[in-house]
Design a protein around this motif. Structure first.
Motif, PDB file in Angstrom:
ATOM      1  N   THR A 151      -3.349   4.745  23.442  1.00  0.00           N
ATOM      2  CA  THR A 151      -4.333   3.948  22.707  1.00  0.00           C
ATOM      3  C   THR A 151      -5.602   4.756  22.471  1.00  0.00           C
ATOM      4  OG1 THR A 151      -3.469   1.885  23.611  1.00  0.00           O
ATOM      5  CG2 THR A 151      -5.707   1.821  22.735  1.00  0.00           C
ATOM      6  N   ASP A 152      -6.080   5.438  23.500  1.00  0.00           N
ATOM      7  CA  ASP A 152      -7.279   6.271  23.351  1.00  0.00           C
ATOM      8  C   ASP A 152      -7.053   7.413  22.364  1.00  0.00           C
ATOM      9  OD1 ASP A 152      -8.565   4.659  25.152  1.00  0.00           O
ATOM     10  OD2 ASP A 152      -8.503   6.093  26.813  1.00  0.00           O
ATOM     11  N   TYR A 153      -5.853   7.980  22.373  1.00  0.00           N
ATOM     12  CA  TYR A 153      -5.541   9.090  21.467  1.00  0.00           C
ATOM     13  C   TYR A 153      -5.480   8.616  20.017  1.00  0.00           C
ATOM     14  CZ  TYR A 153      -2.979  12.857  19.181  1.00  0.00           C
ATOM     15  OH  TYR A 153      -2.600  13.849  18.315  1.00  0.00           O
ATOM     16  N   PHE A 154      -4.686   7.594  19.747  1.00  0.00           N
ATOM     17  CA  PHE A 154      -4.476   7.162  18.365  1.00  0.00           C
ATOM     18  C   PHE A 154      -5.685   6.419  17.791  1.00  0.00           C
ATOM     19  CE2 PHE A 154       0.040   7.804  19.470  1.00  0.00           C
ATOM     20  CZ  PHE A 154       0.361   8.659  18.442  1.00  0.00           C
ATOM     21  N   THR A 211       4.824   7.914  13.771  1.00  0.00           N
ATOM     22  CA  THR A 211       4.265   6.867  12.916  1.00  0.00           C
ATOM     23  C   THR A 211       4.306   5.513  13.618  1.00  0.00           C
ATOM     24  OG1 THR A 211       4.970   8.061  10.940  1.00  0.00           O
ATOM     25  CG2 THR A 211       4.462   5.722  10.673  1.00  0.00           C
ATOM     26  N   MET A 212       5.412   5.200  14.274  1.00  0.00           N
ATOM     27  CA  MET A 212       5.509   3.947  15.031  1.00  0.00           C
ATOM     28  C   MET A 212       4.468   3.902  16.147  1.00  0.00           C
ATOM     29  SD  MET A 212       9.404   2.656  15.556  1.00  0.00           S
ATOM     30  CE  MET A 212      10.044   4.181  16.182  1.00  0.00           C
ATOM     31  N   LEU A 213       4.334   4.997  16.873  1.00  0.00           N
ATOM     32  CA  LEU A 213       3.357   5.055  17.951  1.00  0.00           C
ATOM     33  C   LEU A 213       1.941   4.861  17.404  1.00  0.00           C
ATOM     34  CD1 LEU A 213       4.858   8.034  19.962  1.00  0.00           C
ATOM     35  CD2 LEU A 213       4.699   5.669  20.757  1.00  0.00           C
ATOM     36  N   GLU A 214       1.671   5.501  16.294  1.00  0.00           N
ATOM     37  CA  GLU A 214       0.340   5.371  15.687  1.00  0.00           C
ATOM     38  C   GLU A 214       0.076   3.927  15.269  1.00  0.00           C
ATOM     39  OE1 GLU A 214      -2.253   7.118  11.946  1.00  0.00           O
ATOM     40  OE2 GLU A 214      -0.317   8.005  12.423  1.00  0.00           O
ATOM     41  N   TYR A 215       1.033   3.297  14.614  1.00  0.00           N
ATOM     42  CA  TYR A 215       0.865   1.907  14.188  1.00  0.00           C
ATOM     43  C   TYR A 215       0.676   0.977  15.388  1.00  0.00           C
ATOM     44  CZ  TYR A 215       2.460   3.091   9.439  1.00  0.00           C
ATOM     45  OH  TYR A 215       2.587   3.618   8.186  1.00  0.00           O
ATOM     46  N   HIS A 216       1.406   1.244  16.446  1.00  0.00           N
ATOM     47  CA  HIS A 216       1.332   0.363  17.610  1.00  0.00           C
ATOM     48  C   HIS A 216       0.049   0.571  18.423  1.00  0.00           C
ATOM     49  CE1 HIS A 216       2.536  -2.102  20.954  1.00  0.00           C
ATOM     50  NE2 HIS A 216       2.489  -1.077  21.790  1.00  0.00           N
ATOM     51  N   GLN A 225      -7.521   0.068  15.494  1.00  0.00           N
ATOM     52  CA  GLN A 225      -8.142  -0.273  14.209  1.00  0.00           C
ATOM     53  C   GLN A 225      -7.113  -0.844  13.235  1.00  0.00           C
ATOM     54  OE1 GLN A 225      -9.963   3.401  13.135  1.00  0.00           O
ATOM     55  NE2 GLN A 225     -11.605   3.189  14.622  1.00  0.00           N
ATOM     56  N   LYS A 226      -5.874  -0.383  13.313  1.00  0.00           N
ATOM     57  CA  LYS A 226      -4.827  -0.884  12.425  1.00  0.00           C
ATOM     58  C   LYS A 226      -4.308  -2.230  12.913  1.00  0.00           C
ATOM     59  CE  LYS A 226      -3.531   3.521  10.599  1.00  0.00           C
ATOM     60  NZ  LYS A 226      -2.795   4.701  10.776  1.00  0.00           N
ATOM     61  N   ASN A 227      -4.146  -2.371  14.229  1.00  0.00           N
ATOM     62  CA  ASN A 227      -3.786  -3.641  14.853  1.00  0.00           C
ATOM     63  C   ASN A 227      -2.517  -4.258  14.252  1.00  0.00           C
ATOM     64  OD1 ASN A 227      -4.124  -5.624  16.738  1.00  0.00           O
ATOM     65  ND2 ASN A 227      -5.572  -6.802  15.517  1.00  0.00           N
ATOM     66  N   TYR A 228      -1.478  -3.457  14.119  1.00  0.00           N
ATOM     67  CA  TYR A 228      -0.207  -3.953  13.590  1.00  0.00           C
ATOM     68  C   TYR A 228       0.600  -4.620  14.695  1.00  0.00           C
ATOM     69  CZ  TYR A 228      -0.915  -1.147   9.345  1.00  0.00           C
ATOM     70  OH  TYR A 228      -1.401  -0.625   8.194  1.00  0.00           O
ATOM     71  N   VAL A 229       1.370  -5.642  14.318  1.00  0.00           N
ATOM     72  CA  VAL A 229       2.272  -6.317  15.251  1.00  0.00           C
ATOM     73  C   VAL A 229       3.676  -5.757  15.052  1.00  0.00           C
ATOM     74  CG1 VAL A 229       0.899  -8.421  15.462  1.00  0.00           C
ATOM     75  CG2 VAL A 229       2.563  -8.217  13.612  1.00  0.00           C
ATOM     76  N   TRP A 230       4.541  -5.983  16.040  1.00  0.00           N
ATOM     77  CA  TRP A 230       5.879  -5.393  16.010  1.00  0.00           C
ATOM     78  C   TRP A 230       6.691  -5.737  14.760  1.00  0.00           C
ATOM     79  CZ3 TRP A 230       6.761  -1.174  18.184  1.00  0.00           C
ATOM     80  CH2 TRP A 230       6.259  -0.872  19.439  1.00  0.00           C
ATOM     81  N   PRO A 231       6.704  -6.992  14.295  1.00  0.00           N
ATOM     82  CA  PRO A 231       7.501  -7.270  13.092  1.00  0.00           C
ATOM     83  C   PRO A 231       7.049  -6.460  11.867  1.00  0.00           C
ATOM     84  CG  PRO A 231       6.971  -9.321  14.217  1.00  0.00           C
ATOM     85  CD  PRO A 231       6.195  -8.234  14.901  1.00  0.00           C
ATOM     86  N   LYS A 232       5.755  -6.271  11.735  1.00  0.00           N
ATOM     87  CA  LYS A 232       5.243  -5.484  10.603  1.00  0.00           C
ATOM     88  C   LYS A 232       5.602  -4.005  10.762  1.00  0.00           C
ATOM     89  CE  LYS A 232       1.196  -4.734   7.773  1.00  0.00           C
ATOM     90  NZ  LYS A 232      -0.186  -5.108   7.506  1.00  0.00           N
TER      91      LYS A 232
END
Length: 141
Positions: free
Chosen positions: A10-13, A88-93, A97-104
């Protein structure tokens, strides 16, 4: 204090580690430890001012900057070994700031939600068991 792989990612991404490094450098730049104890005395005539050299030495030898840089570089080097889709999945998760949920996330990478969760869990375990995690202090899974 224990530091988990989730917190590290989390701190990295989110860019938190880079911000902490920048802030510490800022603190060191404006914290002048040199005190003039020669009150009323003369001034050295032939002194060479090496302010930049001294600043670089202070930053490179600061334990907090070293610790944060190790954290950042260990994750960066590990990410270079992974499949770009997994990164990309790790970054989204993990990017707050992006705050994506798993279904998205699953929809964006054309996988099922459960497969995405398994892939991320596998990546966390792979990082934790890799040699990149060894220099990171107090790291837990």
């Amino acid at each position: 204090m224990k530091y988990t792989v989730d917190q590290l990612f989390t701190d990295y991404f989110s860019g938190t580690i880079k911000k902490q490094i920048s802030w510490r450098r800022f603190e060191l730049r404006f914290d002048n430890p040199v005190r003039d104890e020669n009150i009323g005395g003369g001034k050295k005539q032939n002194e060479i001012n090496r302010a930049l050299d001294n600043q670089i030495i202070r930053e490179e030898s600061d334990p907090e900057i070293v610790r944060l840089t190790i954290r950042y570089e260990s994750v960066k080097q590990f990410m270079m070994t992974l499949d770009p889709q997994l990164v990309t999945m790790l970054e989204y998760h993990y990017d707050e700031q992006k705050n994506y949920v798993w279904p998205k996330i699953a929809k964006m990478v054309y996988k099922s939600k459960s497969q995405c969760i398994r892939d991320v869990q596998h990546a966390k375990e792979k990082y934790y068991n890799s040699h990149w995690a060894r220099p990171v202090e107090n790291l837990t899974l």
